[in-house]
Design a protein around this motif. Structure first.
Motif, PDB file in Angstrom:
ATOM      1  N   GLN A   1       7.274 -23.415 -68.486  1.00 18.81           N
ATOM      2  CA  GLN A   1       6.274 -23.226 -67.431  1.00 18.81           C
ATOM      3  C   GLN A   1       5.836 -21.768 -67.348  1.00 18.81           C
ATOM      4  O   GLN A   1       4.657 -21.473 -67.147  1.00 18.81           O
ATOM      5  CB  GLN A   1       6.844 -23.694 -66.086  1.00 18.81           C
ATOM      6  CG  GLN A   1       7.179 -25.167 -66.018  1.00 18.81           C
ATOM      7  CD  GLN A   1       8.619 -25.458 -66.421  1.00 18.81           C
ATOM      8  OE1 GLN A   1       9.270 -24.699 -67.141  1.00 18.81           O
ATOM      9  NE2 GLN A   1       9.132 -26.591 -65.947  1.00 18.81           N
TER      10      GLN A   1
ATOM     11  N   THR B   1      -0.609 -28.455 -71.342  1.00 18.09           N
ATOM     12  CA  THR B   1       0.191 -28.644 -70.136  1.00 18.09           C
ATOM     13  C   THR B   1       1.668 -28.529 -70.477  1.00 18.09           C
ATOM     14  O   THR B   1       2.067 -28.566 -71.653  1.00 18.09           O
ATOM     15  CB  THR B   1      -0.065 -30.024 -69.520  1.00 18.09           C
ATOM     16  OG1 THR B   1       0.365 -31.037 -70.452  1.00 18.09           O
ATOM     17  CG2 THR B   1      -1.545 -30.232 -69.209  1.00 18.09           C
TER      18      THR B   1
ATOM     19  N   GLY C   1       4.407 -24.906 -56.369  1.00 14.73           N
ATOM     20  CA  GLY C   1       3.230 -25.728 -56.616  1.00 14.73           C
ATOM     21  C   GLY C   1       2.117 -25.540 -55.596  1.00 14.73           C
ATOM     22  O   GLY C   1       1.047 -26.151 -55.728  1.00 14.73           O
TER      23      GLY C   1
ATOM     24  N   ILE D   1      -1.798 -25.054 -62.428  1.00 12.84           N
ATOM     25  CA  ILE D   1      -1.863 -26.514 -62.374  1.00 12.84           C
ATOM     26  C   ILE D   1      -1.319 -27.121 -63.659  1.00 12.84           C
ATOM     27  O   ILE D   1      -0.589 -28.119 -63.635  1.00 12.84           O
ATOM     28  CB  ILE D   1      -3.306 -26.966 -62.101  1.00 12.84           C
ATOM     29  CG1 ILE D   1      -3.700 -26.588 -60.660  1.00 12.84           C
ATOM     30  CG2 ILE D   1      -3.469 -28.475 -62.312  1.00 12.84           C
ATOM     31  CD1 ILE D   1      -5.180 -26.695 -60.373  1.00 12.84           C
ATOM     32  N   ARG D   2      -1.634 -26.508 -64.810  1.00 12.23           N
ATOM     33  CA  ARG D   2      -1.113 -27.019 -66.079  1.00 12.23           C
ATOM     34  C   ARG D   2       0.383 -26.747 -66.220  1.00 12.23           C
ATOM     35  O   ARG D   2       1.124 -27.565 -66.772  1.00 12.23           O
ATOM     36  CB  ARG D   2      -1.882 -26.395 -67.251  1.00 12.23           C
ATOM     37  CG  ARG D   2      -3.316 -26.898 -67.354  1.00 12.23           C
ATOM     38  CD  ARG D   2      -4.020 -26.389 -68.591  1.00 12.23           C
ATOM     39  NE  ARG D   2      -4.387 -24.982 -68.491  1.00 12.23           N
ATOM     40  CZ  ARG D   2      -3.867 -24.015 -69.214  1.00 12.23           C
ATOM     41  NH1 ARG D   2      -2.913 -24.268 -70.102  1.00 12.23           N
ATOM     42  NH2 ARG D   2      -4.275 -22.760 -69.066  1.00 12.23           N
TER      43      ARG D   2
ATOM     44  N   ASN E   1       2.847 -29.084 -63.904  1.00 11.71           N
ATOM     45  CA  ASN E   1       2.778 -30.518 -64.181  1.00 11.71           C
ATOM     46  C   ASN E   1       3.933 -30.888 -65.109  1.00 11.71           C
ATOM     47  O   ASN E   1       4.053 -30.310 -66.196  1.00 11.71           O
ATOM     48  CB  ASN E   1       1.437 -30.812 -64.854  1.00 11.71           C
ATOM     49  CG  ASN E   1       1.301 -32.241 -65.348  1.00 11.71           C
ATOM     50  OD1 ASN E   1       2.171 -33.064 -65.174  1.00 11.71           O
ATOM     51  ND2 ASN E   1       0.191 -32.520 -66.012  1.00 11.71           N
ATOM     52  N   PRO E   2       4.832 -31.791 -64.756  1.00 11.96           N
ATOM     53  CA  PRO E   2       4.805 -32.658 -63.582  1.00 11.96           C
ATOM     54  C   PRO E   2       5.589 -32.126 -62.379  1.00 11.96           C
ATOM     55  O   PRO E   2       5.431 -32.634 -61.286  1.00 11.96           O
ATOM     56  CB  PRO E   2       5.467 -33.931 -64.097  1.00 11.96           C
ATOM     57  CG  PRO E   2       6.475 -33.429 -65.087  1.00 11.96           C
ATOM     58  CD  PRO E   2       5.843 -32.222 -65.749  1.00 11.96           C
TER      59      PRO E   2
ATOM     60  N   GLY F   1       4.574 -29.909 -59.368  1.00 12.28           N
ATOM     61  CA  GLY F   1       3.234 -30.420 -59.105  1.00 12.28           C
ATOM     62  C   GLY F   1       2.485 -29.496 -58.163  1.00 12.28           C
ATOM     63  O   GLY F   1       3.075 -28.889 -57.272  1.00 12.28           O
ATOM     64  N   CYS F   2       1.178 -29.356 -58.370  1.00 12.49           N
ATOM     65  CA  CYS F   2       0.371 -28.509 -57.489  1.00 12.49           C
ATOM     66  C   CYS F   2      -0.239 -29.346 -56.371  1.00 12.49           C
ATOM     67  O   CYS F   2      -0.568 -30.514 -56.561  1.00 12.49           O
ATOM     68  CB  CYS F   2      -0.719 -27.811 -58.291  1.00 12.49           C
ATOM     69  SG  CYS F   2      -0.134 -26.324 -59.126  1.00 12.49           S
TER      70      CYS F   2
ATOM     71  N   ARG G   1      -2.163 -33.894 -54.070  1.00 16.38           N
ATOM     72  CA  ARG G   1      -1.656 -33.373 -55.336  1.00 16.38           C
ATOM     73  C   ARG G   1      -2.791 -33.283 -56.348  1.00 16.38           C
ATOM     74  O   ARG G   1      -3.637 -34.180 -56.438  1.00 16.38           O
ATOM     75  CB  ARG G   1      -0.556 -34.268 -55.899  1.00 16.38           C
ATOM     76  CG  ARG G   1       0.722 -34.290 -55.069  1.00 16.38           C
ATOM     77  CD  ARG G   1       1.818 -35.014 -55.818  1.00 16.38           C
ATOM     78  NE  ARG G   1       2.241 -34.255 -56.988  1.00 16.38           N
ATOM     79  CZ  ARG G   1       2.830 -34.804 -58.060  1.00 16.38           C
ATOM     80  NH1 ARG G   1       3.055 -36.106 -58.103  1.00 16.38           N
ATOM     81  NH2 ARG G   1       3.198 -34.054 -59.077  1.00 16.38           N
TER      82      ARG G   1
ATOM     83  N   LEU H   1      -3.406 -33.227 -60.262  1.00 12.19           N
ATOM     84  CA  LEU H   1      -2.744 -33.505 -61.531  1.00 12.19           C
ATOM     85  C   LEU H   1      -3.490 -32.931 -62.728  1.00 12.19           C
ATOM     86  O   LEU H   1      -2.897 -32.721 -63.785  1.00 12.19           O
ATOM     87  CB  LEU H   1      -2.554 -35.011 -61.712  1.00 12.19           C
ATOM     88  CG  LEU H   1      -1.440 -35.629 -60.859  1.00 12.19           C
ATOM     89  CD1 LEU H   1      -1.868 -35.834 -59.416  1.00 12.19           C
ATOM     90  CD2 LEU H   1      -0.972 -36.934 -61.450  1.00 12.19           C
ATOM     91  N   ALA H   2      -4.791 -32.696 -62.573  1.00 11.82           N
ATOM     92  CA  ALA H   2      -5.575 -32.097 -63.654  1.00 11.82           C
ATOM     93  C   ALA H   2      -6.791 -31.411 -63.056  1.00 11.82           C
ATOM     94  O   ALA H   2      -7.360 -31.872 -62.059  1.00 11.82           O
ATOM     95  CB  ALA H   2      -6.010 -33.157 -64.665  1.00 11.82           C
TER      96      ALA H   2
END
Length: 309
Positions: free
Chosen positions: A126, A165, A210, A225-226, A229-230, A233-234, A244, A246-247
């Protein structure tokens, strides 16, 4: 291959499984697999073994699941009694004391998911995405008592694509860890001390990591954000709900940070804007932004409140 080695494998998550399978497939004698103990999971909170535990059982390997090892002298003695050539460690989750690090004849080798000395610590994958690094990789390191400070045996780099990601980078790194540690075991290269310059640390993530701060510039927020994930999570606050993300992707636009600029939706950031692509409400399924907005409108001009930690 030279003679099979007596190995203890120590790992827990999905990242570690390809390395375990590679060592087993190469014909090494894996005399014990150490993993984190089973934990409650799912709606029924049933005790569930971790991915390495499940893989070890599938391969017919003996599994040990001590809850802690640092001060457990009985565990230290049991580890010594395995008469190991080497221990291979990959995201095990417990800190090994000197008594265990010194027990195998060739020491304990760690499959670390960064190009050391960059990103020592618990969250290197990350951290590399979050920082905008153009590459990362796997380092095979001989472990010592310091945090990821031991000498390096082999390294292999992996490029970080502009839209990559954490799951994608995770899988790319996991795939090379096994072959690289097999090379280290076969070639037994001379350890190289890590350079003293360029050391960075990647701490363990927590849920507040996040939190979306619309005052960040769009490129930094896109990386967050990338990277998150997961997990964790943002997320951001919209009215009474936590949403949330996710993309997402950077997009043209400007305005007061947190302002919805159009129906995509595109949100103004500290510099530039970001287009939200996939969203999820609490207790609901994740869905493309267009479908999400049909049930949860976010009209242009809406200003999203700062997200609580």
């Amino acid at each position: 291959m030279s003679r099979p080695l007596r190995i203890a494998f120590m790992g827990s998550p999905d990242f570690s499984v390809p390395a375990l399978r590679a060592l087993h497939g190469a014909g090494h004698h894996i005399v014990a697999v150490y993993t984190q103990p089973p934990k409650p999971a799912g709606r029924g909170q049933r005790e569930t073994p971790c991915p390495v535990h499940r893989a070890a059982l599938e391969l017919g390997l003996p599994v040990r699941t001590p809850a802690r090892v640092r001060k457990d002298e009985a565990e230290h003695a049991a580890f010594r009694a395995l008469d190991l050539d080497v221990a291979v460690v990959a995201a095990y989750g417990l800190i090994l004391p000197k008594a265990m690090l010194d027990a195998p004849r060739r020491g304990c080798l760690n499959i670390h998911a960064s190009l050391l000395p960059r990103w020592r610590g618990a969250g290197p994958i990350q951290a590399a995405i979050l920082a905008g690094d153009s590459e990362t990789g796997i380092t095979i390191m001989r472990m010592e008592e310091g945090l990821d400070t031991g000498p390096m045996l082999l390294r292999e780099s992996v490029p970080i694509g502009p839209r990559m990601t954490t799951p994608e980078l995770h899988d790319a790194l996991a795939a090379i860890g096994g072959p690289l540690v097999l090379r280290a075991l076969a070639e037994n290269p001379e350890p190289v001390p890590q350079p003293e310059e360029g050391v960075t640390y990647a701490p363990k993530l927590s849920k507040p990591d996040g939190r979306i701060d619309w005052w960040q510039d769009a490129a930094a927020l896109d990386r967050r954000i990338r990277a998150m994930n997961p997990w964790p999570g943002c997320f951001f606050q919209a009215g009474e709900e936590v949403i949330r993300v996710l993309a997402a992707e950077p997009a043209p636009g400007e305005g007061l940070p947190g302002t919805v600029l159009d129906g995509a939706p595109t949100i103004a950031c500290g510099a530039g804007a970001i287009r939200l692509l996939r969203l999820q409400r609490a207790g609901r399924a994740a869905m493309p932004a267009a479908d999400f907005l049909r049930g949860f409108p976010m009209p242009a001009g809406t200003v999203l409140a700062p997200t609580p930690a």
